[in-house]
Design a protein around this motif. Structure first.
Motif, mmCIF file in Angstrom:
data_model
loop_
_atom_site.group_PDB
_atom_site.id
_atom_site.type_symbol
_atom_site.label_atom_id
_atom_site.label_comp_id
_atom_site.label_asym_id
_atom_site.label_seq_id
_atom_site.Cartn_x
_atom_site.Cartn_y
_atom_site.Cartn_z
ATOM 1 N N LEU A 30 1.266 -1.017 -10.500
ATOM 2 C CA LEU A 30 -0.138 -1.298 -10.173
ATOM 3 C C LEU A 30 -1.102 -0.343 -10.876
ATOM 4 O O LEU A 30 -2.313 -0.541 -10.827
ATOM 5 C CB LEU A 30 -0.355 -1.160 -8.654
ATOM 6 N N GLY A 31 -0.551 0.714 -11.458
ATOM 7 C CA GLY A 31 -1.411 1.756 -12.007
ATOM 8 C C GLY A 31 -2.036 2.599 -10.923
ATOM 9 O O GLY A 31 -3.091 3.203 -11.119
ATOM 10 N N SER A 32 -1.378 2.656 -9.755
ATOM 11 C CA SER A 32 -1.904 3.392 -8.617
ATOM 12 C C SER A 32 -1.146 4.707 -8.436
ATOM 13 O O SER A 32 -0.239 5.030 -9.202
ATOM 14 C CB SER A 32 -1.794 2.526 -7.353
ATOM 15 N N THR A 33 -1.526 5.446 -7.423
ATOM 16 C CA THR A 33 -0.877 6.723 -7.130
ATOM 17 C C THR A 33 -0.405 6.721 -5.683
ATOM 18 O O THR A 33 -0.752 5.839 -4.906
ATOM 19 C CB THR A 33 -1.850 7.902 -7.328
ATOM 20 N N TRP A 34 0.374 7.728 -5.334
ATOM 21 C CA TRP A 34 0.941 7.817 -3.994
ATOM 22 C C TRP A 34 0.932 9.263 -3.532
ATOM 23 O O TRP A 34 0.671 10.170 -4.337
ATOM 24 C CB TRP A 34 2.364 7.271 -3.979
ATOM 25 N N VAL A 35 1.215 9.469 -2.258
ATOM 26 C CA VAL A 35 1.207 10.823 -1.691
ATOM 27 C C VAL A 35 2.636 11.327 -1.534
ATOM 28 O O VAL A 35 3.020 12.334 -2.093
ATOM 29 C CB VAL A 35 0.467 10.851 -0.339
ATOM 30 N N HIS A 36 3.432 10.607 -0.729
ATOM 31 C CA HIS A 36 4.826 10.987 -0.520
ATOM 32 C C HIS A 36 5.706 9.761 -0.705
ATOM 33 O O HIS A 36 5.249 8.618 -0.578
ATOM 34 C CB HIS A 36 5.045 11.552 0.893
ATOM 35 N N LEU A 37 6.989 10.016 -0.946
ATOM 36 C CA LEU A 37 7.939 8.920 -1.178
ATOM 37 C C LEU A 37 8.958 8.832 -0.052
ATOM 38 O O LEU A 37 9.388 9.846 0.497
ATOM 39 C CB LEU A 37 8.668 9.117 -2.519
ATOM 40 N N CYS A 49 4.490 6.436 1.201
ATOM 41 C CA CYS A 49 4.302 6.629 2.637
ATOM 42 C C CYS A 49 2.985 6.019 3.122
ATOM 43 O O CYS A 49 2.184 5.513 2.338
ATOM 44 C CB CYS A 49 4.301 8.122 2.941
ATOM 45 N N ASP A 50 2.752 6.120 4.425
ATOM 46 C CA ASP A 50 1.545 5.534 5.014
ATOM 47 C C ASP A 50 0.283 6.341 4.728
ATOM 48 O O ASP A 50 -0.821 5.878 5.029
ATOM 49 C CB ASP A 50 1.726 5.368 6.524
ATOM 50 N N ASP A 51 0.421 7.532 4.163
ATOM 51 C CA ASP A 51 -0.755 8.268 3.700
ATOM 52 C C ASP A 51 -1.184 7.816 2.315
ATOM 53 O O ASP A 51 -2.242 8.203 1.826
ATOM 54 C CB ASP A 51 -0.469 9.779 3.664
ATOM 55 N N SER A 52 -0.353 7.015 1.677
ATOM 56 C CA SER A 52 -0.643 6.515 0.335
ATOM 57 C C SER A 52 -1.453 5.221 0.441
ATOM 58 O O SER A 52 -1.348 4.501 1.429
ATOM 59 C CB SER A 52 0.661 6.238 -0.413
ATOM 60 N N PRO A 53 -2.262 4.908 -0.572
ATOM 61 C CA PRO A 53 -3.127 3.722 -0.476
ATOM 62 C C PRO A 53 -2.354 2.415 -0.313
ATOM 63 O O PRO A 53 -2.830 1.491 0.347
ATOM 64 C CB PRO A 53 -3.904 3.723 -1.796
ATOM 65 N N ASN A 54 -1.165 2.339 -0.878
ATOM 66 C CA ASN A 54 -0.467 1.047 -0.895
ATOM 67 C C ASN A 54 0.652 0.901 0.133
ATOM 68 O O ASN A 54 1.154 -0.207 0.339
ATOM 69 C CB ASN A 54 0.082 0.797 -2.306
ATOM 70 N N LYS A 55 1.087 1.993 0.740
ATOM 71 C CA LYS A 55 2.061 1.947 1.841
ATOM 72 C C LYS A 55 3.277 1.086 1.516
ATOM 73 O O LYS A 55 3.706 0.240 2.305
ATOM 74 C CB LYS A 55 1.401 1.427 3.128
ATOM 75 N N HIS A 56 3.878 1.319 0.366
ATOM 76 C CA HIS A 56 4.954 0.429 -0.073
ATOM 77 C C HIS A 56 6.217 0.535 0.768
ATOM 78 O O HIS A 56 6.971 -0.429 0.871
ATOM 79 C CB HIS A 56 5.272 0.679 -1.555
ATOM 80 N N ALA A 57 6.474 1.696 1.377
ATOM 81 C CA ALA A 57 7.665 1.812 2.228
ATOM 82 C C ALA A 57 7.537 0.907 3.451
ATOM 83 O O ALA A 57 8.471 0.189 3.820
ATOM 84 C CB ALA A 57 7.872 3.269 2.643
ATOM 85 N N THR A 58 6.368 0.927 4.089
ATOM 86 C CA THR A 58 6.151 0.088 5.265
ATOM 87 C C THR A 58 6.112 -1.386 4.883
ATOM 88 O O THR A 58 6.647 -2.240 5.599
ATOM 89 C CB THR A 58 4.850 0.501 5.974
ATOM 90 N N LYS A 59 5.508 -1.690 3.739
ATOM 91 C CA LYS A 59 5.497 -3.084 3.279
ATOM 92 C C LYS A 59 6.916 -3.585 3.026
ATOM 93 O O LYS A 59 7.230 -4.752 3.287
ATOM 94 C CB LYS A 59 4.658 -3.219 1.994
#
Ligand SMILES: [Zn+2]
Ligand SMILES: [Zn+2]
Ligand SMILES: [Zn+2]
Length: 90
Positions: A30-37, A49-59
């Motif tokens: 996506l060209g995005s960034t994250w906080v934790h994995l 993680c849920d502190d990240s804009p996209n919350k891919h783990a929860t998705k």
């Protein structure tokens, strides 16, 4: 009395799935960034993680119902079950 989460009590913490590249591949796409994995212990999916804009783990959990993630962050040793909303340190 809370019921014990069977997902976490049966988790083999000696043989956890690990991440190899330490990136969130979906954020990179996506060209995005994250906080934790976080790492899905059912299939090895790495998501943010849920502190990240996209919350891919929860998705990933909502898409697959894979219940357990662990932190991919160095020094963090815990697992989280989405189904039972339970945390286990190891
Ligand atoms: Zn559970
Ligand atoms: Zn992500
Ligand atoms: Zn998974």
């Amino acid at each position: 009395m809370s019921t014990l989460c069977q997902h976490l009590t049966t988790l083999d913490t000696q043989h956890l799935r690990r991440d190899t590249q330490h990136i969130c591949p979906e954020c990179v796409a996506l060209g995005s960034t994250w906080v934790h994995l976080r790492i899905c212990q059912a299939c090895g999916h790495v998501g943010c993680c849920d502190d990240s804009p996209n919350k891919h783990a929860t998705k990933h959990f909502h898409a697959t119902q894979h219940p357990v993630i662990t932190s991919a962050e160095p020094g963090e040793r815990w697992a989280w079950c989405y189904v039972d909303e339970d945390l286990r340190e190891y």
